[in-house]
Design a protein around this motif. Structure first.
Motif, short mmCIF file in Angstrom:
data_model
loop_
_atom_site.label_atom_id
_atom_site.label_comp_id
_atom_site.label_asym_id
_atom_site.label_seq_id
_atom_site.Cartn_x
_atom_site.Cartn_y
_atom_site.Cartn_z
N GLY A 234 40.34 43.82 42.91
CA GLY A 234 41.21 43.12 43.85
C GLY A 234 42.21 44.08 44.48
O GLY A 234 42.07 45.30 44.36
N ARG A 235 43.25 43.50 45.08
CA ARG A 235 44.24 44.36 45.77
C ARG A 235 45.32 44.87 44.84
O ARG A 235 46.24 45.54 45.27
CB ARG A 235 44.85 43.60 46.95
N GLY A 236 45.24 44.51 43.57
CA GLY A 236 46.17 45.09 42.61
C GLY A 236 47.32 44.19 42.22
O GLY A 236 48.15 44.57 41.41
N GLY A 237 47.37 42.98 42.79
CA GLY A 237 48.46 42.07 42.44
C GLY A 237 48.20 41.33 41.15
O GLY A 237 49.12 40.81 40.51
N GLY A 238 46.94 41.25 40.76
CA GLY A 238 46.58 40.49 39.56
C GLY A 238 46.59 38.99 39.81
O GLY A 238 46.44 38.19 38.88
N TYR A 239 46.76 38.58 41.07
CA TYR A 239 46.88 37.14 41.37
C TYR A 239 45.62 36.36 41.05
O TYR A 239 45.66 35.32 40.40
CB TYR A 239 47.22 36.92 42.86
N TYR A 240 44.48 36.84 41.54
CA TYR A 240 43.25 36.07 41.35
C TYR A 240 42.81 36.05 39.89
O TYR A 240 42.43 35.01 39.38
CB TYR A 240 42.12 36.60 42.26
N ILE A 276 33.58 50.80 39.09
CA ILE A 276 34.80 49.98 39.12
C ILE A 276 35.39 49.91 37.71
O ILE A 276 34.76 49.37 36.80
CB ILE A 276 34.51 48.55 39.65
N PRO A 277 36.60 50.46 37.52
CA PRO A 277 37.21 50.40 36.19
C PRO A 277 37.57 48.95 35.86
O PRO A 277 38.00 48.21 36.74
CB PRO A 277 38.48 51.25 36.33
N MET A 278 37.38 48.57 34.62
CA MET A 278 37.70 47.21 34.21
C MET A 278 38.85 47.21 33.23
O MET A 278 38.89 48.01 32.31
CB MET A 278 36.48 46.57 33.51
N THR A 279 39.79 46.29 33.46
CA THR A 279 40.92 46.12 32.53
C THR A 279 40.80 44.73 31.89
O THR A 279 40.04 43.89 32.38
CB THR A 279 42.26 46.33 33.27
N PRO A 280 41.51 44.49 30.80
CA PRO A 280 41.22 43.31 29.97
C PRO A 280 41.23 41.95 30.67
O PRO A 280 40.49 41.07 30.28
CB PRO A 280 42.32 43.36 28.91
N HIS A 281 42.07 41.77 31.67
CA HIS A 281 42.17 40.44 32.27
C HIS A 281 41.16 40.21 33.40
O HIS A 281 41.15 39.14 33.99
CB HIS A 281 43.59 40.22 32.80
N ASP A 282 40.36 41.21 33.72
CA ASP A 282 39.46 41.07 34.87
C ASP A 282 38.41 39.97 34.66
O ASP A 282 37.79 39.89 33.61
CB ASP A 282 38.75 42.40 35.15
#
Ligand SMILES: Nc1nc2c(c(=O)[nH]1)N(C=O)[C@@H](CNc1ccc(C(=O)N[C@@H](CCC(=O)O)C(=O)O)cc1)CN2
Ligand SMILES: Nc1ncnc2c1ncn2[C@@H]1O[C@H](COP(=O)(O)OP(=O)(O)OP(=O)(O)O)[C@@H](O)[C@H]1O
Length: 305
Positions: A234-240, A276-282
């Motif tokens: 995403g755009r980095g806001g973590g909104y979605y 695409i790097p994945m972080t825990p909340h993705d």
């Protein structure tokens, strides 16, 4: 109020707890770190990332300072890699010829409009595309939903779809989805994205999808980059990601069918797996729509599309 870092650690904790409750099938074998050109080869701390095929991506990051709640360099590194990738993709989107953009915009929207899964959807959440962000257009889809309900093969008018669109509430990953019935319900926010005010022109509260009594069946998602395993940058806001996790939890609680998560993507936004790097909340998407066709990814997508 929680800081973003605290929120991220909280999500990591929830994600690990959820992982125990889920039946996770395995994703294709993860590429080795050396094959991930955005992954640092000099990671100083032990990181184990389990690739799971659940509706949200859960990664189990072994923290070398367990329980300390302090900074996690592995997570920091992943977020840094995401930022680098965002810059690269944005640059690439800027160089996309406008003729190709409009050809792909039309093809993608037509694919959605002609699909059985879109036609049969009753309630959906969609983004309002923003030209400066160079997102896949949704204007034709939104117009179709909001103007005249489409007719089915036997010329019966389908039930009008209920549309919910995003509104950013604050900078802490907090976004809501409100019901709108006209494009005139929208006003530009500080980021120049059209969004609804929480109240309509008569002062009545708009319906928030989290308070709706019926389930959403379809999400049309924006993003900067995707892969064919369902990863989304995403755009980095973590909104979605934050919103989708909450909606999925609500659907489980109410024993509703989970919504189909479909991302709209230009061809150049589809990257090789592992990039695409994945972080825990993705949260993983169920399917992609590109100008060349629909790519179902998850079991849900294969069943419903
Ligand atoms: N059309 C649309 N609506 C949306 C989203 C979206 O991605 N697209 N969102 C999805 O979350 C939420 C808004 N989040 C956003 C997050 C960042 C930026 C943005 O303009 N980012 C700039 C960089 C800003 C910076 O670096 O500080 C950019 O991407 O160039 C826009 C929307 C809700 N509504
Ligand atoms: N080093 C970090 N450690 C912990 N959290 C971070 C770090 N860097 C960024 N974040 C938080 O992670 C969130 C962004 O997550 P991510 O980069 O996965 O967003 P995204 O998936 O691109 O965005 P969206 O979900 O809106 O599409 C933000 O809330 C941000 O504050």
């Amino acid at each position: 109020m929680r800081t973003r870092r605290q929120l991220s650690l909280l999500v990591l904790k929830n994600s690990l707890m959820n992982q125990q409750a889920r039946t996770a099938a395995t994703l294709p074998a993860p590429p080795t770190p050396s094959s991930l050109f955005f992954f640092s080869s000099s990671s100083r701390r032990p990181t184990t990332i389990q690739y799971t095929r659940s509706r949200s991506y859960s990664s189990n990051i072994t923290m070398s300072e367990s329980g300390s709640g302090s900074a996690n360099p592995d997570l920091d590194s992943l977020f840094r890699q995401k930022r680098i990738l965002r810059t690269k993709v944005k640059k690439d989107l800027k160089s996309m010829p406008s003729s190709q953009k409009s050809q792909e915009d039309t093809a993608i929207q037509n694919l959605v409009l002609e699909s059985s899964w879109f036609k049969s959807s009753k309630r959906l959440c969609a983004y309002i595309s923003c030209t400066p962000l160079r997102e896949v257009e949704t204007s034709q889809i939104l117009e179709q939903i909001l103007s005249h309900p489409p007719k089915d093969q036997d010329n019966h008018t389908e039930i009008k779809k209920k549309l919910y669109v995003p509104r950013v509430e604050d900078k802490n990953c907090h976004m809501r989805m409100f019901n709108i019935s006209s494009i005139h319900d929208l006003i530009a926010n500080s980021m120049n994205i059209l969004e609804p005010a929480p109240e309509d022109s008569d002062g009545n509260q708009r319906e928030d999808v989290m308070q709706a009594s019926d389930p959403v069946d379809l999400f049309l998602l924006p993003g900067l980059a995707f892969d064919k395993s369902g990863r989304r940058l995403g755009r980095g806001g973590g909104y979605y990601d934050t919103f989708l996790l909450k909606y999925q939890a609500l659907a489980s609680e109410r024993q509703w069918k989970q919504p189909l998560l479909v991302a709209l993507s230009y061809s150049r936004q589809i990257l090789d797996e592992g990039v695409i790097p994945m972080t825990p909340h993705d949260v993983l998407v169920d399917a992609l729509v590109t100008s060349s066709g629909v790519i179902p990814i998850s079991k849900t997508a294969l069943e419903r599309m």
